[in-house]
Every structure is written in structure tokens, then in C-alpha cells.
Design a protein around this motif. Structure first.
Motif, short mmCIF file in Angstrom:
data_model
loop_
_atom_site.label_atom_id
_atom_site.label_comp_id
_atom_site.label_asym_id
_atom_site.label_seq_id
_atom_site.Cartn_x
_atom_site.Cartn_y
_atom_site.Cartn_z
N ARG A 1 1.08 -22.53 -23.57
CA ARG A 1 -0.22 -22.87 -22.98
C ARG A 1 -0.42 -22.13 -21.65
NH1 ARG A 1 -0.99 -29.40 -24.10
NH2 ARG A 1 -0.52 -29.33 -26.35
N ASN A 2 0.62 -22.08 -20.84
CA ASN A 2 0.50 -21.39 -19.55
C ASN A 2 0.19 -19.91 -19.73
OD1 ASN A 2 1.15 -23.79 -18.30
ND2 ASN A 2 3.24 -23.19 -17.77
N GLN B 1 4.47 -25.91 -23.40
CA GLN B 1 3.81 -25.70 -22.11
C GLN B 1 3.84 -24.24 -21.70
OE1 GLN B 1 2.11 -28.24 -20.53
NE2 GLN B 1 1.27 -26.41 -19.55
N THR C 1 9.07 -22.84 -17.85
CA THR C 1 7.70 -23.12 -18.23
C THR C 1 6.72 -22.62 -17.18
OG1 THR C 1 7.76 -25.28 -17.17
CG2 THR C 1 8.41 -25.18 -19.46
#
Length: 322
Positions: free
Chosen positions: A196-197, A193, A26
Motif C-alpha cells: 500500500r505504501n 502495508q 514497511t
């Protein structure tokens, strides 16, 4: 948290030994060497398109929903497709569109997220003589790591310092919806995640769109839902033959043209993904449309035709348009 091979398989509803995929992380990691740069350039009208190979990923035929071993053997018989110990290799492609000196990139590859057999798109871009700073628009078909991972540099900053990020608003909302995130198994939340990152450095230059909007000069979005809620293609008006970049309508050139009802576990809505694929095959065949996609055999340019009860893909010659 690391999104491991086991947790990714659990998200897909597969047993731990069913699918050989690299571990995804992630966070941002040091970039592996990655594959050697591979690219192919062709012209249509006043547009130059460069196909950029990010690498290859093995997918066992047996993971496809609707898979039938006898049917798969019949489909592959007499072809050049050969499975290795991990499955059939599928490519991960991105496409650079240049018109009048302006550069638009469609999908960005994986960068450091998916292991040493992937992550070659940036090297291919450099080999084409194009700096990341030259790209002013990045279009995403969807926010899976093999399409959005290359947005971010190893230090966590935007890899395309001057680019506007263009993505369907439904797609953006899905990956940023905390209620959706809370509804998935805890050990699969790293996938969200990671999404989103990948897009976070572009939050202040995001250009969302909906439906069939013009997203860049000569490029119109086409909703292709099923694989993800906001999965999109992009139709390019070249001034000659139009070209459709259809994202992940197809994952396996070897199997899904002949068996369009077969879906992959990472399709969020598998019945809708199959419906979308069949509709696009029908349209492409009827209109004699040039298409390309992120998992079509590199460089991925060709036409769809009817073949018996299914379809087939006629790949353009390597030197097409030069």
C-alpha cells in the motif's frame, strides 16, 4: 512494524532457517548504496527496450514446492548454475520501453526495501540517460516489493513525478482489501502495508485495467494469475516481432523451464501459478514468441522451446538487435 525475515518466512510457510532473505521494512528508509548500474539496450521494430538490473536475490532450490533433490541435480548438471551458501541467485529486472520519444517503465525494482544487493534500477535508468520525470507511464506486473518498491523516493514521495500508474484492478483490490489483510497472520501484515505504501503516492493518477486491455500505446495486458490474483504480463507490438513481458511466470531460469510444475512459496495460488506457467510455455514455444521476465537471467530476452518432457529457454545474444 517491520516485516522481518522470520515473519516473511512464516507467511511463506517456511522454517526460519529455510530461506535467506533480507529484512523488509514497511516504511521508507534511507537508501543504501545499492549495486552498480547494469543495463542492456536492444531494438525491435520502432521500439527501443532497455533492460534494467535491480540486483540479485538468492533462493535455495529446496524451497520450491515439488522440489526433488535428484531431479534438481539432474537439471543443473552440465550447466553454469552454481548455488552459493544461500541458494541460486535470481535477478530482479525492470524494462524501459521507448517509442517515438515516449517512455514507459515496466516494474520499478525494490529501491530501499530489500537490502544492498538490490535497488539498482534507478541508477541503471540514470545511466541510460533517462530522468524519472521523463517517464509518463509505469506498468506494474503486480504489487510485490521487488516490482513496486521503486515507485517511492526515500522521502516518501512519488519517484516518477509525471507518471500514470497502470495496474490490474484485481491486483489493486487484493492488496487494499482490509478483509484479506485481517485474514493473514498479524506478523505478516506488514507485507500488505508495504504494498500500500508503494502505490499510495499514485492514488490520484491510477489507471486500473481488467482482462486483455490496451494499457499504453502498443502494449496490451495479458492476465497471468496465480503468483498473485492480478498478476499480469504485457504484450508489446513492436511493428516487427511481438515481445511478451511476462512478469513472474518464472522465478528460476535454472529450474522451472525443465520443471514447470515447481512453484515458489510466494505464489498466492500455487496450482494456478503452475497452470499459468505451463500454458505460457506451450504458447511461447508454439508461436516462437519472444519473451522476457523480471527473474529471467539478465537481460532476460529469449525464446522457449520444448525439451523432452519439459521446456528450455534460449537466451538471445547480449548484442541482440543492436
Amino acid at each position: 512494524m517491520t516485516l522481518s525475515r522470520r515473519s516473511l518466512l512464516k507467511q511463506a510457510g517456511l522454517g526460519a532457517a529455510s530461506l535467506a532473505l533480507p529484512s523488509f521494512a514497511t516504511g521508507v528508509q534511507a537508501a543504501p548504496a545499492g549495486p552498480a548500474p547494469v543495463l542492456h539496450q536492444f531494438k525491435l521494430g520502432d521500439v527501443t527496450i532497455t533492460a534494467l538490473l535491480d540486483g540479485h536475490l538468492p533462493i535455495p532450490a529446496s524451497v520450491f514446492s515439488g522440489y526433488d533433490a535428484a531431479r534438481a541435480e539432474e537439471t543443473l548438471a552440465g550447466s553454469f548454475y552454481q548455488a552459493n551458501a544461500q541458494g541460486l541467485e535470481i535477478p530482479v529486472n525492470g524494462y524501459l520501453v521507448e517509442r517515438a520519444g515516449a517512455y514507459t517503465l515496466i516494474d520499478t525494482g525494490t529501491a530501499q526495501l530489500m537490502g544492498p544487493d538490490l535497488g539498482g534500477l534507478h541508477a541503471a535508468l540514470a545511466a541510460a540517460g533517462v530522468d524519472t520525470a521523463d517517464i509518463t507511464t509505469v506498468l506494474l506486473t503486480h504489487i510485490h516489493p521487488d516490482h513496486a518498491g521503486g515507485l517511492v523516493s526515500p522521502d516518501g514521495t512519488a519517484a516518477f513525478a509525471n507518471a500514470e500508474l497502470v495496474v490490474d484492478e484485481t491486483e489493486w483490490g487484493f492488496w487494499h482489501d482490509d478483509a484479506v489483510l485481517a485474514s493473514v497472520p498479524e506478523d505478516s501484515r506488514g507485507f500488505f502495508q508495504m504494498a500500500r505504501n508503494s502505490v499510495a503516492p499514485y492514488a490520484d493518477r491510477l489507471k486500473p485495467f481488467s482482462s486483455e486491455a490496451q494499457v499504453a500505446p502498443g502494449l496490451t495486458a495479458l492476465p497471468l494469475p496465480g503468483h498473485t490474483p492480478g498478476h499480469s504480463g504485457f504484450m508489446l507490438d513492436t511493428g516487427a516481432a511481438p515481445l511478451l513481458f511476462w512478469g513472474d511466470v518464472v522465478h528460476s531460469t535454472a529450474l522451472q523451464f525443465a520443471n514447470p510444475e515447481w512453484t515458489i512459496p510466494f505464489d498466492v495460488d500455487q496450482p494456478l501459478a503452475a497452470e499459468t506457467r505451463k500454458a505460457m510455455f506451450d504458447r511461447a514455444a508454439a508461436d516462437d514468441l519472444l519473451v522476457t521476465g523480471m527473474h529471467l537471467d539478465f537481460p532476460g530476452l529469449g525464446r522457449v522451446r520444448r525439451a523432452g518432457a519439459g521446456f528450455a529457454f534460449d537466451q538471445a545474444p547480449w548484442q541482440f538487435g543492436l
